[in-house]
Design a protein around this motif. Structure first.
Motif, PDB file in Angstrom:
ATOM      1  N   VAL A  65       0.981  -1.354  -0.155  1.00 34.25           N
ATOM      2  CA  VAL A  65       0.103   0.054  -0.028  1.00 34.25           C
ATOM      3  C   VAL A  65       1.040   1.319   0.120  1.00 34.25           C
ATOM      4  CG1 VAL A  65      -1.941  -0.828   1.142  1.00 34.25           C
ATOM      5  CG2 VAL A  65      -0.134  -0.051   2.628  1.00 34.25           C
ATOM      6  N   TYR A  66       0.311   2.304  -0.509  1.00 35.69           N
ATOM      7  CA  TYR A  66       0.972   3.286  -0.774  1.00 35.69           C
ATOM      8  C   TYR A  66       0.985   4.226   0.846  1.00 35.69           C
ATOM      9  CZ  TYR A  66      -0.605   7.841  -2.829  1.00 35.69           C
ATOM     10  OH  TYR A  66      -0.983   9.178  -2.757  1.00 35.69           O
ATOM     11  N   ALA A 101      12.554   0.391   0.830  1.00 37.35           N
ATOM     12  CA  ALA A 101      11.328  -0.558   0.373  1.00 37.35           C
ATOM     13  C   ALA A 101      10.213   0.795  -0.150  1.00 37.35           C
ATOM     14  CB  ALA A 101      10.796  -0.770   1.511  1.00 37.35           C
ATOM     15  N   THR A 161       5.906   3.526  -4.482  1.00 40.89           N
ATOM     16  CA  THR A 161       5.814   4.615  -5.601  1.00 40.89           C
ATOM     17  C   THR A 161       6.784   5.616  -5.297  1.00 40.89           C
ATOM     18  OG1 THR A 161       3.993   5.561  -4.355  1.00 40.89           O
ATOM     19  CG2 THR A 161       3.569   3.734  -6.301  1.00 40.89           C
ATOM     20  N   GLY A 162       7.652   5.625  -4.463  1.00 42.23           N
ATOM     21  CA  GLY A 162       8.798   6.712  -4.175  1.00 42.23           C
ATOM     22  C   GLY A 162       8.277   7.803  -3.306  1.00 42.23           C
ATOM     23  N   ASN A 163       7.192   7.653  -2.548  1.00 39.67           N
ATOM     24  CA  ASN A 163       6.691   8.869  -1.982  1.00 39.67           C
ATOM     25  C   ASN A 163       7.648   9.602  -0.899  1.00 39.67           C
ATOM     26  OD1 ASN A 163       4.048   9.568  -2.904  1.00 39.67           O
ATOM     27  ND2 ASN A 163       3.586   7.389  -2.169  1.00 39.67           N
ATOM     28  N   PHE A 164       8.401   8.702  -0.309  1.00 42.58           N
ATOM     29  CA  PHE A 164       9.265   9.479   0.536  1.00 42.58           C
ATOM     30  C   PHE A 164      10.474  10.324  -0.042  1.00 42.58           C
ATOM     31  CE2 PHE A 164       7.738   6.252   3.573  1.00 42.58           C
ATOM     32  CZ  PHE A 164       7.548   6.854   4.620  1.00 42.58           C
ATOM     33  N   ASN A 187      15.426   1.742  -2.951  1.00 43.21           N
ATOM     34  CA  ASN A 187      15.304   0.415  -3.512  1.00 43.21           C
ATOM     35  C   ASN A 187      13.762  -0.151  -3.628  1.00 43.21           C
ATOM     36  OD1 ASN A 187      18.056   0.173  -3.822  1.00 43.21           O
ATOM     37  ND2 ASN A 187      18.201  -0.755  -1.579  1.00 43.21           N
ATOM     38  N   VAL A 243      11.759  -4.048  -4.997  1.00 42.41           N
ATOM     39  CA  VAL A 243      11.769  -5.057  -5.735  1.00 42.41           C
ATOM     40  C   VAL A 243      10.712  -5.621  -6.656  1.00 42.41           C
ATOM     41  CG1 VAL A 243      10.929  -6.508  -3.714  1.00 42.41           C
ATOM     42  CG2 VAL A 243      12.765  -7.219  -4.953  1.00 42.41           C
ATOM     43  N   MET A 244       9.542  -4.934  -6.488  1.00 44.86           N
ATOM     44  CA  MET A 244       8.504  -5.362  -7.462  1.00 44.86           C
ATOM     45  C   MET A 244       8.572  -4.261  -8.562  1.00 44.86           C
ATOM     46  SD  MET A 244       6.998  -7.858  -6.161  1.00 44.86           S
ATOM     47  CE  MET A 244       5.212  -8.021  -6.124  1.00 44.86           C
ATOM     48  N   VAL A 248      16.062  -3.976  -6.793  1.00 45.30           N
ATOM     49  CA  VAL A 248      16.890  -4.816  -6.125  1.00 45.30           C
ATOM     50  C   VAL A 248      16.383  -5.177  -4.732  1.00 45.30           C
ATOM     51  CG1 VAL A 248      18.325  -2.907  -4.698  1.00 45.30           C
ATOM     52  CG2 VAL A 248      19.225  -5.040  -5.237  1.00 45.30           C
ATOM     53  N   ASP A 249      16.662  -6.444  -4.125  1.00 42.80           N
ATOM     54  CA  ASP A 249      16.170  -6.776  -2.856  1.00 42.80           C
ATOM     55  C   ASP A 249      17.002  -6.425  -1.897  1.00 42.80           C
ATOM     56  OD1 ASP A 249      15.544  -8.160  -0.283  1.00 42.80           O
ATOM     57  OD2 ASP A 249      14.500  -9.820  -1.558  1.00 42.80           O
ATOM     58  N   THR A 250      16.520  -5.286  -0.877  1.00 39.09           N
ATOM     59  CA  THR A 250      17.441  -4.391  -0.152  1.00 39.09           C
ATOM     60  C   THR A 250      18.115  -5.458   0.740  1.00 39.09           C
ATOM     61  OG1 THR A 250      15.973  -2.562  -0.084  1.00 39.09           O
ATOM     62  CG2 THR A 250      17.392  -2.928   1.739  1.00 39.09           C
ATOM     63  N   LEU A 251      17.542  -6.428   1.049  1.00 34.81           N
ATOM     64  CA  LEU A 251      18.123  -7.354   2.341  1.00 34.81           C
ATOM     65  C   LEU A 251      19.056  -8.291   1.663  1.00 34.81           C
ATOM     66  CD1 LEU A 251      14.691  -8.350   3.978  1.00 34.81           C
ATOM     67  CD2 LEU A 251      16.324  -6.716   4.691  1.00 34.81           C
ATOM     68  N   ASN A 290       8.782   2.977   4.712  1.00 32.31           N
ATOM     69  CA  ASN A 290       7.705   1.944   5.109  1.00 32.31           C
ATOM     70  C   ASN A 290       8.048   0.435   4.670  1.00 32.31           C
ATOM     71  OD1 ASN A 290       5.332   0.599   5.632  1.00 32.31           O
ATOM     72  ND2 ASN A 290       3.908   2.054   4.218  1.00 32.31           N
ATOM     73  N   PHE A 348      14.163  -5.793   8.269  1.00 30.74           N
ATOM     74  CA  PHE A 348      14.716  -4.575   7.877  1.00 30.74           C
ATOM     75  C   PHE A 348      15.139  -3.767   8.829  1.00 30.74           C
ATOM     76  CE2 PHE A 348      12.641  -5.141   3.991  1.00 30.74           C
ATOM     77  CZ  PHE A 348      13.143  -4.147   2.977  1.00 30.74           C
TER      78      PHE A 348
END
Ligand SMILES: C[S@@+](CC[C@H](N)C(=O)[O-])C[C@H]1O[C@@H](n2cnc3c(N)ncnc32)[C@H](O)[C@@H]1O
Length: 587
Positions: free
Chosen positions: A312-313, A349, A352-355, A382, A384-385, A416-419, A452, A501
């Protein structure tokens, strides 16, 4: 929202007329400062009907990035300006004043200039109406036009979006059927697919399933056309460092057996309706749309793929609060401004890039000198989807363009998968350009981590077997820290992704002072299994603030259901700000 009609005897207008009469009668020489209160009250009252808030002395930029301050702006729930207002003295020459304001680049999309005698409405850069204010009927019509600006376009766009939203599930299912058929009888596609799948295994997830890769193709097909057409980014599939690769697979899918147009088949009319309706809208409306495509796609079609509640955004209010909290902590604890050299930020994570968008706005407003470098060198994200990754790149790059008037790719964004990044091992990440981006990120002295992260086990992607997905390094770190120092016998809760995380973020800071700010499941604050995690967080940070947003159904069955939770989920949620300030941040 349906258009509104303001009648000449509207109560707010009546109040306005008596207020200006009173003010005029009470003064020998009424001035703009005195009179504009009344107009402000009129706009405030009428604005409420459209959920618009009047902000006095709204600071924005005119020509050549010049700072300007119209007397008021009506902003919507997303804080986006919908309309402006500029007041003048009745002793001024209103037309000369308008020319003057035009020359410094006042926004002319939807603005009223008035001097309590005359009102002039500009829309889309041109004078749309002018009237004496005392002519009640004409003045009411001018206000109606002002408040309904682009309402027609917005309404038909909303209808098209609504219907697209309702159909997303069917659209995705149709695409899946076509891909399934191609798996059976399209050898060129099979070859390309196998290669691509292997690449995904190596660079994204060793357990990735065929369904998850099919899913990527579907997400690509469903977002790519909207991005290209609605957002006018014609070359998106060539310029985006991941989209170009996926296009290759899709080309194989479409070449031998179907044309691309066939492939999108019955969807054309939906796309067309949206594209037509979108033509007149500004970027922020389109942005709201693309965000809802993202949510609806995952909620409607990929329920079991991406846990409904994970994708969710983040509500804008939470994003804004967290970015403000980080900004304040940077100043008060480290004497640094957002964007300054030595402040390196990541959203691990990003959705849609809101931060990132919010941070860019803040840095641009308050640290213009460093802004360019901040965007190009000291900001990372980053995802991953695929679908949110595309949307994030679009949102962030467009924000940069809106702020600076220049186009520049956001090279801080990685698919990329951050973890996975906790591993020392050299890896490739799908494409060369993406790998370069990841490498740059790995070398960066990141000291602010905000976002988030997903907060349910298995939230990323059920098909990827992420429930059981092992992250060697992070899992081991959790075992030797949070789990080792826990007295609980059942430590399963520590395999929640949000816990990973936290571990990742703390380790990513290394020995550096810094800040982690997450909105997440807040079971770690008081539940038994997290005693070790609490102990370590207290050791790892000097100050930890937690804002409990509540919503835990188990603790309070009276709030059962999902409406009492900011994310519509049943576990408690909270914002945590953790600060390590051993010394000042190093440049
Ligand atoms: C709760 S959403 C964040 C929403 C975002 N703040 C926004 O407003 O759009 C979490 C996002 O993290 C992504 N994600 C989950 N696990 C990840 C991982 N291991 N590495 C990178 N991204 C991940 C998900 O795909 C999802 O888009």
């Amino acid at each position: 929202m349906p258009p509104i009609t303001i009648q000449p005897n509207d109560r707010h207008l009546t109040k306005y007329y008596s207020a200006i009469k009173e003010l005029r009668d009470a003064q020998v020489k009424p001035t703009e400062g005195n009179m504009r209160r009344a107009f402000g009250a009129l706009l405030t009252g009428l604005g409420r009907r459209r959920k618009l808030t009047l902000i006095d002395e709204y600071a924005t930029q005119g020509k050549g990035r010049r700072h300007i301050r119209p007397d008021g702006a009506l902003v919507d729930e997303w804080k986006r300006p919908f309309a402006f207002w500029e007041a003048k003295d009745s002793s001024d020459n209103l037309y000369a004043e308008i020319e003057n304001k035009k020359s410094v680049g006042y926004p002319l999309d939807n603005i009223i200039f008035e001097d309590t005698v005359t009102a002039v409405l500009y829309q889309d850069g041109l004078e749309a109406r002018r009237t004496y204010i005392r002519e009640k009927k004409n003045f009411a019509a001018l206000l109606t036009q002002y408040f309904n600006y682009k309402e027609q376009a917005r309404q038909s766009f909303n209808e098209a979006v609504q219907s697209y939203g309702e159909q997303i599930r069917d659209i995705a299912t149709q695409l899946k059927a076509k891909i399934d058929a191609a798996h059976q009888d399209n050898p060129e596609f099979q070859r390309q697919f196998d290669e691509f799948m292997e690449l995904c295994r190596r660079s994204l997830n060793p357990n990735i399933s065929m369904e998850a890769v099919d899913e990527m193709l579907i997400q690509h097909l469903m977002t790519e056309r909207i991005i290209r057409r609605v957002f006018d980014v014609a070359h998106f599939t060539q310029t985006n460092v991941i989209a170009a690769k996926i296009e290759e697979v899709i080309r194989a899918l479409t070449s031998a057996y179907f044309s691309r147009a066939d492939f999108m088949g019955g969807l054309r009319h939906f796309h067309q309706a949206i594209e037509d309706a979108a033509e007149d809208l500004d970027f922020s409306d389109k942005q709201t749309f693309i965000n809802s495509v993202y949510e609806r796609f995952f909620q409607g079609y990929s329920v079991d793929i991406a846990d409904t509640h994970g994708i969710v955004y983040t509500p804008q209010e939470i994003v804004d609060f967290m970015c403000a909290a980080v900004e304040e902590a940077l100043e008060s604890e480290f004497g640094k401004k957002l964007g300054d050299e030595g402040v390196v930020i990541i959203d691990p994570a990003t959705g849609t890039g809101n931060f990132v968008v919010n941070l860019l706005r803040r840095a641009h407003e308050r640290n213009l000198r460093e802004f360019e470098d901040f965007y190009k060198k000291r900001l990372f994200a980053n995802e991953v989807m695929l679908m949110p990754y595309y949307i994030a790149s679009l949102n962030i790059e467009r924000e940069y363009y809106e702020l600076t008037g220049r186009a520049a790719p956001f090279e801080g964004l990685c698919f990329v998968d951050t973890l996975d990044l906790a591993r020392e091992r050299q890896m490739t990440f799908l494409t060369e350009a993406n790998t370069e981006r990841v490498e740059r990120q790995k070398k960066a002295d990141i000291n602010v981590i905000i976002g988030n992260p997903p907060y349910n086990v298995g939230q990323v992607n059920e098909n990827d077997n992420n429930k059981n997905r092992k992250y060697d390094v992070i899992d081991q770190r959790i075992r030797e820290t949070y789990a080792k120092d826990s007295k609980a016998t059942n430590k399963n809760a520590l395999s929640d992704v949000y816990v990973k995380f936290w571990r990742w973020a703390t380790d990513r800071l290394g020995d550096r002072p810094g800040i982690v700010c997450f909105v997440s499941n807040n079971s770690f604050v008081d539940q038994y299994a997290f005693d070790g995690m609490r102990k370590h967080l207290m050791q790892d940070f000097d100050q930890i603030y937690h804002l409990d947003l509540h919503g835990n159904v188990r603790q309070n069955p009276k709030i059962s259901g999902t409406t009492h939770n900011v994310f519509g989920i049943q576990v408690g949620v909270g914002v945590t700000l953790a600060i390590r300030n051993l010394t000042t941040l190093n440049d």
